[in-house]
Scaffold this active site. Structure first.
Site, PDB file in Angstrom:
ATOM      1  N   ASP A  38       0.783  -1.108  -0.076  1.00  0.00           N
ATOM      2  CA  ASP A  38      -0.026  -0.108   0.094  1.00  0.00           C
ATOM      3  C   ASP A  38       0.820   1.161   0.105  1.00  0.00           C
ATOM      4  O   ASP A  38       1.958   1.363   0.466  1.00  0.00           O
ATOM      5  CB  ASP A  38      -0.712   0.014   1.049  1.00  0.00           C
ATOM      6  CG  ASP A  38      -1.906  -1.068   1.144  1.00  0.00           C
ATOM      7  OD1 ASP A  38      -1.996  -1.842   0.328  1.00  0.00           O
ATOM      8  OD2 ASP A  38      -2.893  -0.870   2.129  1.00  0.00           O
ATOM      9  N   HIS A  96       3.749  -2.138   3.186  1.00  0.00           N
ATOM     10  CA  HIS A  96       3.725  -0.993   2.652  1.00  0.00           C
ATOM     11  C   HIS A  96       5.355  -0.530   1.946  1.00  0.00           C
ATOM     12  O   HIS A  96       6.342  -1.020   2.618  1.00  0.00           O
ATOM     13  CB  HIS A  96       3.713   0.306   3.681  1.00  0.00           C
ATOM     14  CG  HIS A  96       2.279   0.199   4.214  1.00  0.00           C
ATOM     15  ND1 HIS A  96       2.008  -0.771   5.241  1.00  0.00           N
ATOM     16  CD2 HIS A  96       1.225   0.847   3.945  1.00  0.00           C
ATOM     17  CE1 HIS A  96       0.740  -0.565   5.735  1.00  0.00           C
ATOM     18  NE2 HIS A  96       0.299   0.464   4.880  1.00  0.00           N
TER      19      HIS A  96
HETATM   20 NI    NI Z   1      -2.764   3.265   3.124  1.00  0.00          NI
END
Ligand code: NI
Length: 281
Positions: free
Chosen positions: A90, A231
């Site tokens: 993400d 991430h």
């Molecule tokens: Ni996010």
């Protein structure tokens, strides 16, 4: 004479009754025996055949790559009976994303990237590389917005602006969506034709920028069908992802995109359903 005759006939009747009773009693016993036996046999047969179908294949898939890791990297398009897992990233793309893609490609591992639209233009070549390498392109809104706080028009604008940026970078639109902050809004999901993707393994890599900790958290929770949340903003997470791929490939896992994971075993994607994982049936 009559007495003895009566006694004789009585005993005869008694013996007859006894044999009748015995045969009646025997018959159901035999019946139940013959009826219960085939059932229990077929049950154990079914169990043994189903267990021999599932157990050895999973054993085989776990054993194969660990004994011969050199055969693992070129991933096959179909994966019957293989353990599957989806890595998702993400908030990128970032300056660490290209290195991550290179390392995934070396290992024949596919991933899904939920990109923030406003980051795309700065890393358009990375997005092109991502798309050309066969990773799945995901939408994470343009400004990393909590979709519950947006009107429908604002939401659709966030989605479309991100798709436009991705399209400009690589000529393709995103095919999956993950809401920032996990803000669930099913009404808005009805308006987009993308795989709504949550996750089942969250090592909180944004909070703990610690490769070893992130890796151990993922490895302790992962199972066949998991969707792992990471991430690609943090080098610690990128390194953890690489090490996770190496370890899980040794254990026989294949890294696939979210859509590939959900479509396992011929399943169909429902564009308005929220997916957390796709465990085998
Ligand atoms: Ni996010």
């Amino acid at each position: 004479m009559r007495k003895t005759g009566r006694i004789l006939s009585l005993t005869l009747v008694f013996v007859l009754l006894l044999t009748l009773f015995a045969s009646c009693k025997k018959a159901p016993e035999q019946e139940t025996k013959t009826t219960t036996n085939p059932i229990s046999q077929s049950e154990t047969k079914d169990q043994s055949t189903s267990s021999t179908q599932t157990e050895p294949t999973t054993e085989k898939t776990t054993a194969k790559p660990s004994t011969n890791p050199s055969t693992q990297p070129p991933s096959k398009p179909t994966s019957n009976g293989q353990k599957l897992v989806a890595l998702t990233f993400d908030d990128g793309p970032s300056k660490h994303t290209r290195h991550l893609i290179e390392e995934l490609n070396k290992r024949g591992a596919k991933a899904t990237f939920f990109m923030v639209g406003k980051n795309v233009a700065s890393f358009d070549q990375t997005v092109k590389f991502m798309s050309d390498s066969g990773h799945q392109l995901g939408n994470h809104t343009f400004d990393h917005k909590n979709i519950k706080k947006l009107s429908m028009d604002e939401f659709l604008n966030q989605i479309n602006k991100t798709d436009d940026a991705v399209m400009k970078a690589c000529g393709k639109k995103t095919t999956a969506f993950r809401p920032p902050e996990g803000a669930n809004d099913s009404e808005k999901y009805q308006r987009i034709d993308k795989t709504i993707t949550y996750w089942s393994v969250d090592p909180l890599d944004w909070k703990n920028r610690d490769t070893a900790l992130v890796k151990s958290r993922v490895l302790s929770k992962v199972k066949d069908g998991s969707i792992i949340l990471l991430h690609d903003l943090y080098p610690t997470s990128v390194q953890a992802a690489i090490e996770i791929v190496d370890e899980l490939q040794k254990q026989g896992y294949k890294f696939v995109t979210v859509n590939e994971l959900i479509q396992r075993d011929g399943r169909k994607i429902n564009p308005h359903e929220v997916y957390f994982s796709a465990v085998p049936k």
